[in-house]
Write an enzyme that holds these catalytic residues in place. Sequence first.
Site: not given
Length: 392
Positions: A132, A257, A281, A284
């Site tokens: 990622q 993402k 997320h 978050r």
Amino acid sequence: MSPSVPFATSIEDLRSQAQRRIPRMFYDYVDAGSWTEGTYRANTERLRDIRLCQRVAVNLDGRHVRSTMLGQPVAMPVALGPAGLAGMMHPDGEIHAARAAEAFGVPFALSTMSICSIEDVAAATTKPFWFQLYLLRDRGFSASLIERAKAARCSALILTLDAPVLGRRYKDVRNGLSTAPQWYRPRVLMDFVRHPRWCMDMLKTNRRVFGNIVGHAPGADDIAKMSDWKHLEVDSSLTWDDIEWVRRQWGGPLILKGLMDPADARRAAQMGVAAIVVSNHGGRQLDGTPTTIEALPRMVEAVRAVPGAATEVWMDSGIRSGQDVLKALALGAQATLIGRAYLYGLAAQGQAGVTRCLEILAEDLELSMALCGHVRVGTLDRSVLVAETCPT
């Protein structure tokens, strides 16, 4: 499993064990959201509100939850999503999580902000994993991360798009985790003292800083210097042109993402990315957004409307059981990612805890699917859900 390790029957059991085992600084990092934490809580609550349709007199022989992600076989349509600081939940945590995922037969994604480096995880595993990327202001260093992922034989790149700036996470601010970890705070030191087993275990490894950055990025020779190195900030000017730049640099399957709007889903599908992850997320970042399960049907519809699109639609945020996975699949997701669920397992029991997390999800998914009258995850659709409880 060692007789001294408590047996976990649910993800909640693993969460409770994690809360007892690790210092509050790191437990709060996992088990917290931004601002009011309303979206964090709602992700799970909205999934819980969806009801299942029980079916009977169906031949359930030969049932299984195997599927594919990016054309590759998986033991179930669940991947371990990228999670920063996993190596502080348990010594060498990313290595333990990657090994558990490999043995179970599901993908593992390593975060840019991991404690174990790309090279550490590659040396400890035999199958390709995913990497990622946060696109950083220093494009040269971003490009070097991509090259390191290629050298480590990573099979896919996840580009996270929903964190151009960080949401306000009050618990991290209070605990000294809003920048580089501030171990010297008296409150933090006292909390460490209350967790001697964790401290002793962490002393046995030399991996306690951001392994992909410290010692690799110019000027970031230790974690304190890294906190002042502004070029390591995520690039808040990122646009679709930059996404195309990443795709050219990478050259392999690209996963985007953090998408929640159908217009973004359509553009990603038109670009031809391998997959998108419907994600807020985990609550978050932007508090007050729709939950991911509420956004999912519109995102699926948007991708399917693009002629010739082969982009897979996945979902994360809020998944705490195999039934949650089932509900996401029934609403059109081809797979799911988990974060907190496996981090609870990692913090509680290391590799064994991650394995137990995956076992719980697979067992729940298979049994719930069967009681809804299905023997394959590929046949799940809205018919297994009570219509009036579903998002539209």
